[in-house]
Design a protein around this motif. Sequence first.
Motif, PDB file in Angstrom:
ATOM      1  N   PRO A 105       0.859  -1.180   0.000  1.00 58.96           N
ATOM      2  CA  PRO A 105       0.000   0.000   0.000  1.00 58.96           C
ATOM      3  C   PRO A 105       0.901   1.238   0.000  1.00 58.96           C
ATOM      4  O   PRO A 105       1.960   1.220   0.610  1.00 58.96           O
ATOM      5  CB  PRO A 105      -0.754  -0.109   1.330  1.00 58.96           C
TER       6      PRO A 105
ATOM      7  N   ASN B  28       0.622   6.014   3.253  1.00 57.25           N
ATOM      8  CA  ASN B  28      -0.309   6.535   2.258  1.00 57.25           C
ATOM      9  C   ASN B  28      -0.645   8.003   2.471  1.00 57.25           C
ATOM     10  O   ASN B  28      -1.330   8.609   1.656  1.00 57.25           O
ATOM     11  CB  ASN B  28      -1.620   5.734   2.336  1.00 57.25           C
TER      12      ASN B  28
ATOM     13  N   ASP C  60       0.475   0.995 -13.272  1.00 54.37           N
ATOM     14  CA  ASP C  60       0.474   0.442 -11.939  1.00 54.37           C
ATOM     15  C   ASP C  60       1.533  -0.673 -11.837  1.00 54.37           C
ATOM     16  O   ASP C  60       1.703  -1.439 -12.781  1.00 54.37           O
ATOM     17  CB  ASP C  60      -0.919  -0.130 -11.655  1.00 54.37           C
TER      18      ASP C  60
ATOM     19  N   VAL D 216      -5.201  -1.851  -3.265  1.00 47.07           N
ATOM     20  CA  VAL D 216      -3.929  -2.028  -3.963  1.00 47.07           C
ATOM     21  C   VAL D 216      -4.103  -3.022  -5.106  1.00 47.07           C
ATOM     22  O   VAL D 216      -4.448  -4.178  -4.877  1.00 47.07           O
ATOM     23  CB  VAL D 216      -2.837  -2.558  -3.001  1.00 47.07           C
TER      24      VAL D 216
END
Length: 666
Positions: free
Chosen positions: A252, A316, A339, A400
């Motif tokens: 994450p 985060n 990603d 995620v």
Amino acid sequence: MAWLLYVVAVCALVAPAQAVVGGDPAAPPEPDAAVVFTQKHGYSARCEGLRDETRGYYTFAGIRYAEPPIGNRRFQRPVRRYLAGEINATRLCPPCPQVDPRGSGRIIGHEDCLCLNVFAPKMPGEERGSPVIFFIHGGNYRTGSIAAYGGQHFAQQDTILVTAQYRLGSLGFLSTGDRDASGNAGIFDLRAAMTWINNYIEFFGGDKSRIVVMGQGSGGRTASLLGLSGETPRESRSATGVAALSGAPLSPGAVKSDPKKHAEEIAERTGCPKQPAERLLLCLRKLPAEKIIEADKDVLMEMVDTEAFLEEIAGNAGVGVRVEGEDDKRGLPPLVAEDPSDSIKKKHQLGPMLTGVTSAETSRAVFGKYAKFLSNQLSQVQDFIKKDLIGGLKKTVQGVEGLNPLKLPGVQRAVPLLDYYQAVFDNSMKAIDGLAQIAEATGDALFNFPAYQSVREWSAGAPALMYSFEHVGNLSKGSHFIPGIALTQGADNPSENVQQKGKGPAHGDELAYLFEPLDDEGKPLNQSVSTTDAEVRQSFVSLFAKFARNLSSNKTRDEKLFGFIPYSTDGEQYLKIGKTITLDKNFRFCQIGLWGEMSDRLTDTFCKNHLEQILNLPKLISPVAIQVDKVGKIPLHNQGIPLLMPKPTTKPNWNAFNNINPFGIA
Ligand SMILES: *[C@@H]1O[C@H](CO)[C@@H](O)[C@H](O)[C@H]1NC(C)=O
Ligand SMILES: *[C@@H]1O[C@H](CO)[C@@H](O)[C@H](O)[C@H]1NC(C)=O
Ligand SMILES: *[C@@H]1O[C@H](CO)[C@@H](O)[C@H](O)[C@H]1NC(C)=O
Ligand SMILES: *[C@@H]1O[C@H](CO)[C@@H](O)[C@H](O)[C@H]1NC(C)=O
Ligand SMILES: *[C@@H]1O[C@H](CO)[C@@H](O)[C@H](O)[C@H]1NC(C)=O
């Protein structure tokens, strides 16, 4: 030792970047002198560093690898700087602007901070150059510097260490999500540093065909992204391996989903227009750097709930890396085009990966900075564990790409994760156990499971290996290297032994077993080191040194690491770093089964039995009654089965490894 005193006080680019007219430097240096002559891109330079006389290694500090990102260059990609002229590489650079991580509340640092340090075991000679480790410091993209990380231990194992600073906070990562403020400047800084290594490391005795890009925490996540960047120009695709400590490609916080939000809050706090992006940047460029960092700080200060706690320990919160997309419509190639999970699927892995965790990553945050808050929640909020905490962690994990098992089509929720944790907590009913439960759950969800899953996925395209650092020792803790983040901040009362409560080393506690801890000025701390700690350090450094040494530019899938087969789905072995390094299997077997919803693990009698034992439940369903559907998941009607997460008692298959000492360390 005395030489190090000088490092602290010295290192700047003495001459402006310009060509040396008139050809070769005068006299060749003495063989042992810490002087390097470079010639590249039509420029020559003489770079003078320092030599540790007792141990015979070299330090070059504060070398600028890019032009200062000031004025119009603020928020832009870095402009590379060539080595030219006389370079006095004996003095550290200031850190990049940040809130003082030691808590004074001041803004410290300077925008002219794009420097690197080189620790080299030898000067170039007849023999093959040394492998290179390029290390990226952590600090959640808003704090940290390279001052604390000394390369002595790597140098003693014939490995070069290069550390580089990169822009932090909004100065490094501000993005509105469109091309005018496309973000990731800090990552481009690091890539520029890698290009520098590729250009110059041979002059420092390095072998540019063996470069490991390594990082810790947010730096580990960044190292992974650089190791996946399939689109980078060839010249900077120099890494041949990735070492990601406590931060992996599928962690994450590896990429930010909504960078625009932060940019808008910065605009609000600085009185700059939110859009268009171009005007926002123009306005922000006129402000002192301190104002922008101050605004970053204010945005983070507002958060004080469970979500904020989870965001913070997951890395985060605040700024971060943005997925740029394929084309920014200016013809500038992206660095993070997609990603990470997509890059892994496309096998963009540049080479082998070594990743791992410490055994109690989040314990210091849980028993330290957030202890009071969490204890209050536990006593005041009904079903806190189940709803707020595990619910929040689930949301994080599910956010995620590549981690979320539920995104597989047709697969239903199979496991009562929420009930499990709540039940364990209810069973104990003591706040302190509640904190232990929180530490365990957050460690599994935010670190252990992502590391495991990353190794698994990565290994489809290149070898991958996982370690778990479990040694509890007396060397400097994480807060020495990465102060100012919740994961390393212990209890206010320093006599409280967080490590004891957390049952193992926390985030960053492995760093002193790799790097010589230096103070802010680059002086060694001169700690006394026990024999055990020295041995652990020796073998842990050796693990990475061998990883770097063993790389070749041939990245065949079945390439062996350290002479044994890396992770494969039927092996699942990992390295356990304790007093010695051993191979083990089935890392947190049931816990990872739970977070990954792996029905084969969860229906294993081993996991089931423990559950029944601890929860003192009547036998609900026998294992045979559980039907696993075609997709490999437990079908819906068996959802009520609670499962427990003990340590597996299954022994690794030692036969396969008998008489192997993969690290060559007695
Ligand atoms: C490098 O800088 C240090 C500190 O500023 C100074 O003491 C030293 O003399 C300089 N070395 C050279 C070769 O200029
Ligand atoms: C750490 O220090 C304590 C107290 O001096 C000592 O008992 C222990 O053995 C040390 N641990 C290691 C790994 O050196
Ligand atoms: C460590 O020892 C060296 C050599 O004895 C000394 O010069 C240095 O100042 C010491 N560092 C600290 C932080 O005390
Ligand atoms: C890489 O592999 C190819 C084919 O297997 C071989 O010809 C080449 O020599 C190898 N290169 C290195 C550096 O090992
Ligand atoms: C890597 O390690 C293996 C086993 O220790 C060894 O046989 C091999 O030569 C090494 N490769 C390189 C490139 O050093």
